[in-house]
Design a protein around this motif. Structure first.
Motif, short mmCIF file in Angstrom:
data_model
loop_
_atom_site.label_atom_id
_atom_site.label_comp_id
_atom_site.label_asym_id
_atom_site.label_seq_id
_atom_site.Cartn_x
_atom_site.Cartn_y
_atom_site.Cartn_z
N ARG A 30 7.31 8.81 4.43
CA ARG A 30 7.17 7.45 3.90
C ARG A 30 5.75 7.17 3.46
NH1 ARG A 30 5.55 2.44 5.46
NH2 ARG A 30 6.73 0.65 4.58
N ARG A 59 14.77 1.59 1.02
CA ARG A 59 14.22 0.83 2.15
C ARG A 59 12.70 0.97 2.21
NH1 ARG A 59 18.71 2.70 5.22
NH2 ARG A 59 17.38 4.23 6.30
N ALA A 60 12.22 2.20 2.01
CA ALA A 60 10.78 2.42 2.07
C ALA A 60 10.05 1.66 0.96
CB ALA A 60 10.48 3.91 1.97
N THR A 88 11.18 -1.04 -0.95
CA THR A 88 11.30 -2.50 -0.89
C THR A 88 10.43 -3.08 0.21
OG1 THR A 88 13.30 -2.22 0.46
CG2 THR A 88 13.61 -2.59 -1.89
N SER A 89 10.22 -2.33 1.27
CA SER A 89 9.35 -2.81 2.35
C SER A 89 7.90 -2.90 1.88
CB SER A 89 9.43 -1.89 3.57
OG SER A 89 8.85 -0.62 3.29
N ALA A 90 7.56 -2.18 0.82
CA ALA A 90 6.21 -2.22 0.26
C ALA A 90 6.14 -3.11 -0.97
CB ALA A 90 5.76 -0.80 -0.09
N GLN A 91 7.12 -3.99 -1.14
CA GLN A 91 7.13 -4.99 -2.21
C GLN A 91 7.35 -4.39 -3.60
OE1 GLN A 91 6.89 -8.43 -1.41
NE2 GLN A 91 7.19 -7.45 0.58
#
Length: 352
Positions: free
Chosen positions: A111, A22-23, A25-28
């Motif tokens: 994170r 999650r961490a 993928t949230s940062a591309q």
């Protein structure tokens, strides 16, 4: 790296993997996951990640062992690896460094710290990939003149081997030229001439590189090569004679389906001596070559060699006499030298 960087996250705890995914993928970042060491190693080969986040304590194969496998593989030895650990003992971190880890993150993972360290290591990887791409271009360029092995040595120390100018060193120079080819070429279609020459020159190039020589230039149906620069070796004179004998032997086996009666014959001259070897020219255009009277002597010997003949000077003979059979021919007059140069006709190898 193309598109989004790909991160491989490895942890036997599914909850930890979910948090990492999650961490990231949230940062591309593109994320692939593995729950054990063997699966991780397979994914490194198939998914080609740009960075690995690796749990230390896993059943079966530990993170230390996975990291050691990564470093032992030439294709992945520089792949960034960040170890994730709840261990706080300095000895555990030292063990990770010895295994090849680039960085550490303590569990539970923060994170912001995770993304910062990942970004930093990926930036370093990008710089390394750019350098490797340029080095590969250099290796391909030098591969036109030297073997892949020698090209790699040049790229590893370009400051030493590629500086403009030259230095004195002993090399063995080899000239070769086809005999009787010009009259034959005048009777053939130009395209047929090119096809024949390309077959012949491929043989020459492959053989020169096989014996660790440097290909200097082509001169019509002739060529010049030298042994001992940019990388010197003790057996350079012997390698030059091996190269010459191999070229002559392989020429006898070249056949052309379109011209079954055409046979190629070459005269070869070899000399060993001190020359200036280096990059001659300017910053915009250089040639790596050797210059000096010893080069002229080798060329003169080639011009005196008959079809299928290899003439070597006394300087070369003294360095290879225990390995080859020769016939002494006496002194050969060479322009630029007041006295003649002792010449030998190479007949073959001495039998052990």
């Amino acid at each position: 790296m193309s598109g989004f960087p790909r991160i491989l996250a490895v942890d036997d705890n599914k909850q930890n993997l979910s948090l990492l995914e999650r961490a990231l993928t949230s940062a591309q970042y593109e994320v692939v996951t593995a729950e054990d060491g063997p699966t991780a190693l397979k994914l490194i080969g198939s998914a080609a990640p740009d960075l690995v986040l690796l749990d230390v304590m896993m059943p079966g194969m530990s993170g230390y062992e996975v990291c050691q496998h990564i470093r032992a593989n030439e294709a992945t030895r520089l792949l960034p690896v960040v170890m994730l650990t709840a261990l706080t003992d300095v000895a555990d971190r030292i063990r990770g460094i010895e295994a090849g880890a680039d960085d550490f993150l303590s569990k539970p993972v923060n994170r912001e710290e995770l993304l910062t360290r990942v970004k930093s290591l990926l930036r370093i990887k990008t710089l390394h990939d750019d350098v490797e791409t340029k080095n590969q271009l250099l290796r391909n360029l030098f591969g036109r003149y030297v073997s892949a092995e020698v090209a790699a040595e040049i790229v590893a120390d370009p400051g030493r081997h590629l500086k403009l100018g030259g230095d004195k060193r002993e090399v063995t120079v080899l000239f070769g030229d086809l005999r009787g080819f010009t009259p034959l070429a005048e009777q053939l279609d130009p395209q047929d001439v090119v096809d024949i020459l390309n077959s012949y020159l491929k043989l020459v190039i492959d053989t020169v590189f096989e014996f660790r020589g440097t290909l200097d230039k082509f001169r019509g149906d002739g060529f010049m090569a030298f042994f001992g620069a940019p990388i010197p070796r003790e057996d350079d004179p012997l390698n030059s004679v091996r190269c010459a004998l191999t070229v002559q032997e392989r020429l006898t086996r070249i056949a052309f389906a379109k011209f079954p009666d055409v046979r190629l014959h070459m005269g070869i001259g070899i000399n060993t001596g001190v020359v200036i070897a280096g990059n001659i020219g300017s910053e915009r255009r250089t040639d790596y070559t050797v210059i000096g009277n010893e080069v002229n002597t080798a060329q003169r010997f080639e011009s005196n060699a008959g079809p299928g003949q290899i003439l070597i000077t006394g300087n070369t003979y003294e360095r290879v006499k225990n390995a080859v059979q020769v016939r002494e021919l006496g002194l050969l007059r060479v322009s630029g030298k007041q006295e003649g140069v002792l010449a030998y006709d190479v007949l073959g190898w001495r039998e052990a």
